[in-house]
Design a protein around this motif. Structure first.
Motif, mmCIF file in Angstrom:
data_model
loop_
_atom_site.group_PDB
_atom_site.id
_atom_site.type_symbol
_atom_site.label_atom_id
_atom_site.label_comp_id
_atom_site.label_asym_id
_atom_site.label_seq_id
_atom_site.Cartn_x
_atom_site.Cartn_y
_atom_site.Cartn_z
ATOM 1 N N VAL A 1 0.838 -1.208 0.000
ATOM 2 C CA VAL A 1 0.000 0.000 0.000
ATOM 3 C C VAL A 1 0.871 1.256 0.000
ATOM 4 O O VAL A 1 0.557 2.246 -0.669
ATOM 5 C CB VAL A 1 -0.954 -0.007 1.208
ATOM 6 C CG1 VAL A 1 -1.734 1.306 1.301
ATOM 7 C CG2 VAL A 1 -1.912 -1.187 1.110
ATOM 8 N N GLU A 2 1.984 1.204 0.728
ATOM 9 C CA GLU A 2 2.894 2.343 0.757
ATOM 10 C C GLU A 2 3.336 2.737 -0.655
ATOM 11 O O GLU A 2 3.445 3.920 -0.983
ATOM 12 C CB GLU A 2 4.114 1.987 1.609
ATOM 13 C CG GLU A 2 4.998 3.149 1.980
ATOM 14 C CD GLU A 2 6.131 2.711 2.901
ATOM 15 O OE1 GLU A 2 7.293 2.734 2.464
ATOM 16 O OE2 GLU A 2 5.842 2.340 4.064
ATOM 17 N N ILE B 1 -5.050 1.181 3.221
ATOM 18 C CA ILE B 1 -5.500 2.068 2.144
ATOM 19 C C ILE B 1 -6.479 3.099 2.703
ATOM 20 O O ILE B 1 -6.349 4.311 2.467
ATOM 21 C CB ILE B 1 -6.185 1.259 1.022
ATOM 22 C CG1 ILE B 1 -5.179 0.330 0.329
ATOM 23 C CG2 ILE B 1 -6.823 2.205 -0.003
ATOM 24 C CD1 ILE B 1 -5.829 -0.680 -0.606
ATOM 25 N N ALA B 2 -7.456 2.628 3.459
ATOM 26 C CA ALA B 2 -8.496 3.505 3.988
ATOM 27 C C ALA B 2 -7.909 4.612 4.866
ATOM 28 O O ALA B 2 -8.369 5.756 4.828
ATOM 29 C CB ALA B 2 -9.511 2.686 4.775
ATOM 30 N N LYS C 1 -6.843 3.513 -8.595
ATOM 31 C CA LYS C 1 -5.755 2.587 -8.279
ATOM 32 C C LYS C 1 -6.351 1.252 -7.845
ATOM 33 O O LYS C 1 -7.466 1.206 -7.312
ATOM 34 C CB LYS C 1 -4.839 3.156 -7.191
ATOM 35 C CG LYS C 1 -4.067 4.391 -7.672
ATOM 36 C CD LYS C 1 -3.182 5.012 -6.612
ATOM 37 C CE LYS C 1 -2.463 6.223 -7.214
ATOM 38 N NZ LYS C 1 -1.628 6.933 -6.217
ATOM 39 N N ILE C 2 -5.597 0.185 -8.081
ATOM 40 C CA ILE C 2 -6.058 -1.170 -7.739
ATOM 41 C C ILE C 2 -4.930 -1.908 -7.036
ATOM 42 O O ILE C 2 -3.764 -1.848 -7.470
ATOM 43 C CB ILE C 2 -6.490 -1.951 -8.997
ATOM 44 C CG1 ILE C 2 -7.715 -1.299 -9.653
ATOM 45 C CG2 ILE C 2 -6.797 -3.413 -8.653
ATOM 46 C CD1 ILE C 2 -8.137 -1.937 -10.973
ATOM 47 N N LEU C 3 -5.275 -2.603 -5.967
ATOM 48 C CA LEU C 3 -4.333 -3.511 -5.306
ATOM 49 C C LEU C 3 -4.766 -4.937 -5.576
ATOM 50 O O LEU C 3 -5.902 -5.307 -5.288
ATOM 51 C CB LEU C 3 -4.306 -3.260 -3.793
ATOM 52 C CG LEU C 3 -3.475 -4.254 -2.968
ATOM 53 C CD1 LEU C 3 -2.000 -4.195 -3.342
ATOM 54 C CD2 LEU C 3 -3.658 -4.014 -1.474
ATOM 55 N N VAL C 4 -3.851 -5.721 -6.135
ATOM 56 C CA VAL C 4 -4.055 -7.163 -6.280
ATOM 57 C C VAL C 4 -3.006 -7.851 -5.413
ATOM 58 O O VAL C 4 -1.870 -8.074 -5.826
ATOM 59 C CB VAL C 4 -3.932 -7.622 -7.748
ATOM 60 C CG1 VAL C 4 -4.069 -9.142 -7.835
ATOM 61 C CG2 VAL C 4 -4.987 -6.952 -8.619
ATOM 62 N N ASP C 5 -3.381 -8.094 -4.171
ATOM 63 C CA ASP C 5 -2.516 -8.861 -3.260
ATOM 64 C C ASP C 5 -2.910 -10.319 -3.451
ATOM 65 O O ASP C 5 -3.764 -10.849 -2.748
ATOM 66 C CB ASP C 5 -2.721 -8.402 -1.818
ATOM 67 C CG ASP C 5 -1.716 -9.014 -0.863
ATOM 68 O OD1 ASP C 5 -0.523 -9.068 -1.200
ATOM 69 O OD2 ASP C 5 -2.134 -9.468 0.224
ATOM 70 N N ALA C 6 -2.289 -10.961 -4.419
ATOM 71 C CA ALA C 6 -2.816 -12.177 -5.028
ATOM 72 C C ALA C 6 -2.653 -13.429 -4.164
ATOM 73 O O ALA C 6 -1.714 -13.525 -3.365
ATOM 74 C CB ALA C 6 -2.120 -12.407 -6.374
ATOM 75 N N PRO C 7 -3.548 -14.404 -4.350
ATOM 76 C CA PRO C 7 -3.330 -15.725 -3.747
ATOM 77 C C PRO C 7 -1.981 -16.264 -4.208
ATOM 78 O O PRO C 7 -1.624 -16.142 -5.389
ATOM 79 C CB PRO C 7 -4.482 -16.570 -4.308
ATOM 80 C CG PRO C 7 -5.490 -15.591 -4.798
ATOM 81 C CD PRO C 7 -4.739 -14.369 -5.214
#
Length: 447
Positions: free
Chosen positions: A245-246, A270-271, A328-334
């Motif tokens: 996120v940073e 993020i929030a 913006k999108i975060l994909v903290d993937a499996p």
């Protein structure tokens, strides 16, 4: 005597280990259940925890030391009892050998028949007479690294192929060090100075993270029982994980998609960086119980007003959102989770290279699905808690090949972590800072 042995720390450790090793239970969940159902003192709970995680971390090493003393495989609980006894002999200097032996024999008598008690007694006495055999007896370097680090040979070979032998040795030497507890300051409601002060009031000493800007590393005390934690001023999060996120460099007025959100650590991060009037996080998870967990965590951290949570498979975002919805999108993937081995030691024995290859396909399908939902000029942060390149760089490169409307930017963190690297992506190895292994790639939509 039987009652006291049954409730003893070592017998409870044996019960926990046997369920993890024999039934595939998660170590953290099984250990928590064991400790919650016991009436052990705090010191005894720490002792149980040390034995459980120590044996899981050193399992292949302990089996190497045990093997000369057994001719055929004993019952699972008997083998586990022997392994945990050898672990105490070799790694717990303050525990007398006689105490380990005496209680192991009592446990064998409680749980088994006279033959098992005699077998356990004989093996442990023989081990103490002979001692642990030398690792230098192992000629093959891959097998030797496997035994000394207690990592499967396929994993050692993969690391050597991807990072070279010197780096692999550093990983092997560091991977079984105790995991430290790190906290993220919840900047939505406080700052580091106030959080540190409140933690200190409850006897919790911390130091500022060298990795993450909002990170604190616990050096003493129980942070989870502190007022700062209960009131949501801090939350548990690994230093490496904070960097995803940073590296988004949020300004506060964005609409952000967290595509794989549970349990919500990065969602709340993020929030915390968003203005509740102009910013919003849309957080997804496929499971209803995890959706509820995310919502619970948002309430504790005081950021519910800027988070919307959906029960939705990230690969089906088209069912819920229009194209070019998000800044913006975060994909903290499996992923295979290999970067978490220090914290979840048993996963090293369950994973295979095939697992990693199949996860690569799932990761690509998530990226493919969310790609159209990003506005032009926006970024996708792709992150994993693994260090396998087939789930990291190779996933990113294949995505870029299939999506010419995207380019790769250099991942930048607040503390300029590993800024001398040649690659644009950022890989944190477990040996770099004593934190979890982690990967971050920054993808920008250019057309």
């Amino acid at each position: 005597m039987n009652k006291s042995v049954k409730k003893s720390p070592r017998n409870l450790a044996l019960t926990t280990l046997d369920r993890v090793l024999g039934r595939g239970s998660y170590s953290n969940l099984q250990l928590n259940q064991t400790l919650q159902n016991s009436d052990l003192s705090s010191a005894d709970k720490r002792f149980v925890t040390t034995i459980v995680y120590g044996v899981l971390q050193r399992k292949l090493t302990l089996e190497y030391w045990l093997s000369p003393f057994i001719k055929k495989e004993p019952q699972s609980w008997v083998k586990t009892l022997l392994l945990m006894s050898i672990y105490q002999y070799q790694y717990l200097d303050r525990v007398p050998d006689w105490a380990v032996t005496d209680e192991a024999i009592k446990i064998a008598k409680l749980r088994g028949n006279p033959g098992i008690r005699k077998f356990v007694t004989g093996v442990l006495h023989a081990f103490l007479r002979t001692g642990a055999r030398d690792f230098n007896e192992i000629q093959d370097p891959v097998k030797r690294y496997s035994i000394t680090g207690s990592l499967p040979e396929w994993l050692i070979k993969t690391l050597i192929n991807q990072y070279g032998e010197d780096e692999t040795v550093k990983i092997v030497e560091s991977i079984n060090d105790p995991a430290h507890l790190s906290l993220r300051v919840n900047t939505a409601i406080t700052d580091a100075s106030e959080a540190i002060q409140l933690l200190a009031a409850d006897g919790v000493q911390v130091r500022t993270s060298k990795v993450a800007a909002d990170g604190l590393v616990v050096e003493k005390g129980n942070a989870l029982e502190s007022r700062a934690f209960a009131d949501g001023l801090v939350t548990v999060q690994d230093e490496s994980a904070m960097l995803a996120v940073e590296s988004m460099h949020l300004k506060g007025n964005e609409r952000v998609l967290d595509a794989c959100a549970a349990p919500g650590g990065k969602t709340s991060q993020i929030a915390a960086a968003l203005d509740p009037q102009t910013g919003q996080v849309d957080a997804l998870d496929i499971h209803q119980h995890k959706v509820k967990l995310i919502q619970k965590n948002m309430r504790r951290l005081g950021v519910s007003d800027r988070v919307k949570v959906y029960q939705l498979d990230a690969r089906k975002v088209n069912d819920q959102f229009d194209d070019e919805t998000f800044d913006k999108i975060l994909v903290d993937a499996p992923c295979s989770g290999i970067g978490l081995i220090r914290r979840k030691p048993e996963i090293r024995y369950d994973k295979t290279l095939d697992n990693s290859e199949s996860l690569h396909q799932i990761q690509l399908s998530i990226l493919d699905a969310v790609a159209p939902k990003l506005k032009k000029g926006g970024i996708i942060i792709y992150s994993t808690c693994t260090i396998f390149q087939q789930e990291n760089e190779q996933t990113v490169l294949k995505f870029l090949k299939q999506h010419p409307e995207y380019c790769l930017l250099r991942t930048q963190t607040a503390r300029a972590i590993k800024n001398d690297r040649q690659k644009k992506t950022l890989t944190i190895l477990p040996s770099d800072f004593g934190s979890d292994g982690f990967f971050i790639g920054t993808l920008q939509r250019i057309k």
